[in-house]
Write a protein that holds these residues in place. Sequence first.
Motif, PDB file in Angstrom:
ATOM      1  N   GLU A  51       8.606  32.416  26.102  1.00 27.66           N
ATOM      2  CA  GLU A  51       7.503  33.054  26.374  1.00 27.66           C
ATOM      3  C   GLU A  51       6.440  32.987  25.278  1.00 27.66           C
ATOM      4  O   GLU A  51       5.275  33.392  25.718  1.00 27.66           O
ATOM      5  N   GLU A  52       6.647  33.099  23.990  1.00 29.32           N
ATOM      6  CA  GLU A  52       5.882  32.798  23.119  1.00 29.32           C
ATOM      7  C   GLU A  52       4.921  31.554  23.161  1.00 29.32           C
ATOM      8  O   GLU A  52       3.941  31.615  22.764  1.00 29.32           O
ATOM      9  N   MET A  53       5.614  30.774  23.715  1.00 25.80           N
ATOM     10  CA  MET A  53       4.983  29.159  23.715  1.00 25.80           C
ATOM     11  C   MET A  53       4.844  28.724  24.973  1.00 25.80           C
ATOM     12  O   MET A  53       5.701  27.931  25.502  1.00 25.80           O
ATOM     13  N   PRO A  54       3.833  29.403  25.674  1.00 27.22           N
ATOM     14  CA  PRO A  54       3.666  28.601  27.400  1.00 27.22           C
ATOM     15  C   PRO A  54       3.212  27.248  27.177  1.00 27.22           C
ATOM     16  O   PRO A  54       2.662  26.766  25.904  1.00 27.22           O
ATOM     17  N   HIS A  55       3.366  26.590  28.158  1.00 24.72           N
ATOM     18  CA  HIS A  55       2.910  24.987  27.978  1.00 24.72           C
ATOM     19  C   HIS A  55       1.364  24.801  27.783  1.00 24.72           C
ATOM     20  O   HIS A  55       1.141  23.944  26.716  1.00 24.72           O
ATOM     21  N   SER A  87       4.860  17.712  24.691  1.00 26.29           N
ATOM     22  CA  SER A  87       4.839  19.095  24.941  1.00 26.29           C
ATOM     23  C   SER A  87       5.823  19.735  25.688  1.00 26.29           C
ATOM     24  O   SER A  87       6.573  20.574  25.668  1.00 26.29           O
ATOM     25  N   GLN A  88       6.106  18.937  26.851  1.00 27.68           N
ATOM     26  CA  GLN A  88       7.178  19.415  27.838  1.00 27.68           C
ATOM     27  C   GLN A  88       8.552  19.376  27.181  1.00 27.68           C
ATOM     28  O   GLN A  88       9.289  20.049  27.501  1.00 27.68           O
ATOM     29  N   PHE A  89       8.684  18.287  26.445  1.00 22.62           N
ATOM     30  CA  PHE A  89       9.828  18.019  25.534  1.00 22.62           C
ATOM     31  C   PHE A  89      10.282  19.197  25.014  1.00 22.62           C
ATOM     32  O   PHE A  89      11.314  19.455  24.741  1.00 22.62           O
ATOM     33  N   LEU A  90       9.169  19.530  23.839  1.00 22.78           N
ATOM     34  CA  LEU A  90       9.435  20.609  23.008  1.00 22.78           C
ATOM     35  C   LEU A  90       9.924  21.530  23.845  1.00 22.78           C
ATOM     36  O   LEU A  90      10.984  22.434  23.382  1.00 22.78           O
TER      37      LEU A  90
END
Length: 347
Positions: A51-55, A87-90
């Motif tokens: 939740e700290e890193m939204p897309h 980004s999605q992979f991360l």
Amino acid sequence: MAPPSEATMELGRAVWNYRCYFCHGYSGDAKTLATSYLNPKPRNFQETRAEEMPHERVMSAVRHGVPNTAMKGFTGILNDQEMEAVSQFLRQEFLVSRAKNTRYHTKEAGWPDHEQRYAKAFPFARGDIAIDTPWDKLSAEQQEGMRMFRTSCITCHDHGKVNDPGKAWESRPVSFPRDAYCSSCHQDVPRSEPKGVSHPQRPATHTFAERDGSVPVRSPTRPEAQVASNYVIHDKPPVLVNASAQELQGEKLFHRNCAFCHAGDGTSKGWIGSFLEPHPRDLTDPQQMKGMTKERLVRSINEGLPNTSMPAWKSVLSPAEIDALAAYIHKAFHPVQGMAAAPAARR
């Protein structure tokens, strides 16, 4: 947000493993050599809540970088599809799944039989045993593992774990890995080339590593020619003849500050230079050095170059030191217009 498709994950994985691992690690845990000298340190995604890193935040960092950190923007380097995929992979691989990603030490990456051949070094690479443990406190098998770690693993794994960090292990960074092939010079040459085939640019000094799975482990008893690392050739500086005191000062400064990216021989064909994009300037290439003047070179060192990994050195080196660097580049790698001949000192 729906989980990414398999195709998106594989594209993202490929981008991550080529562009991002050096700082963030193959598994996103930031346990890398770069982490030991960057401040602030790269983010450990394995310890970051999803939740700290939204897309949107991840995409912004990939596109534009993160101010006041070493995280650069990849606009102009990656296309939109690649930035979206990585980004999605991360997020999926590290923030959601807490996965370990693709293994790096594979036969295809130049590490045949890694699990068997280097097993004794694993405790030092993983940090299970500190590498400054007194020699007499190690078993015979651990001593063998220590030798292997120091000769084959330390370039990428660095300290591993130490009880006392002390001073830097090396006064000059080493810009090459102990792997079994040299992709910076001959990516287009099949890895099936027979053992001993000459390096296409330096046929007298540089050959391909052994391809039959018997790449020798570096050890004090083996001559340098048998070492399974071809990047080492690019870490060797040229021999100066009749160098001035200023040029000799520039030589020391170059190898302390510049060789990590530009390589010891100025070609930028070391391990690190091959990952930076755009690649660092090849200081020996007549085309890349065409029209280079002292004023332009000093300004580039002082101010850095926008949209590249070349930083500004004006707050690190004095004007006299930057002049010495320019003098060394002129002497060692390629003539620079406007450089006056300096009186010889020695060598």
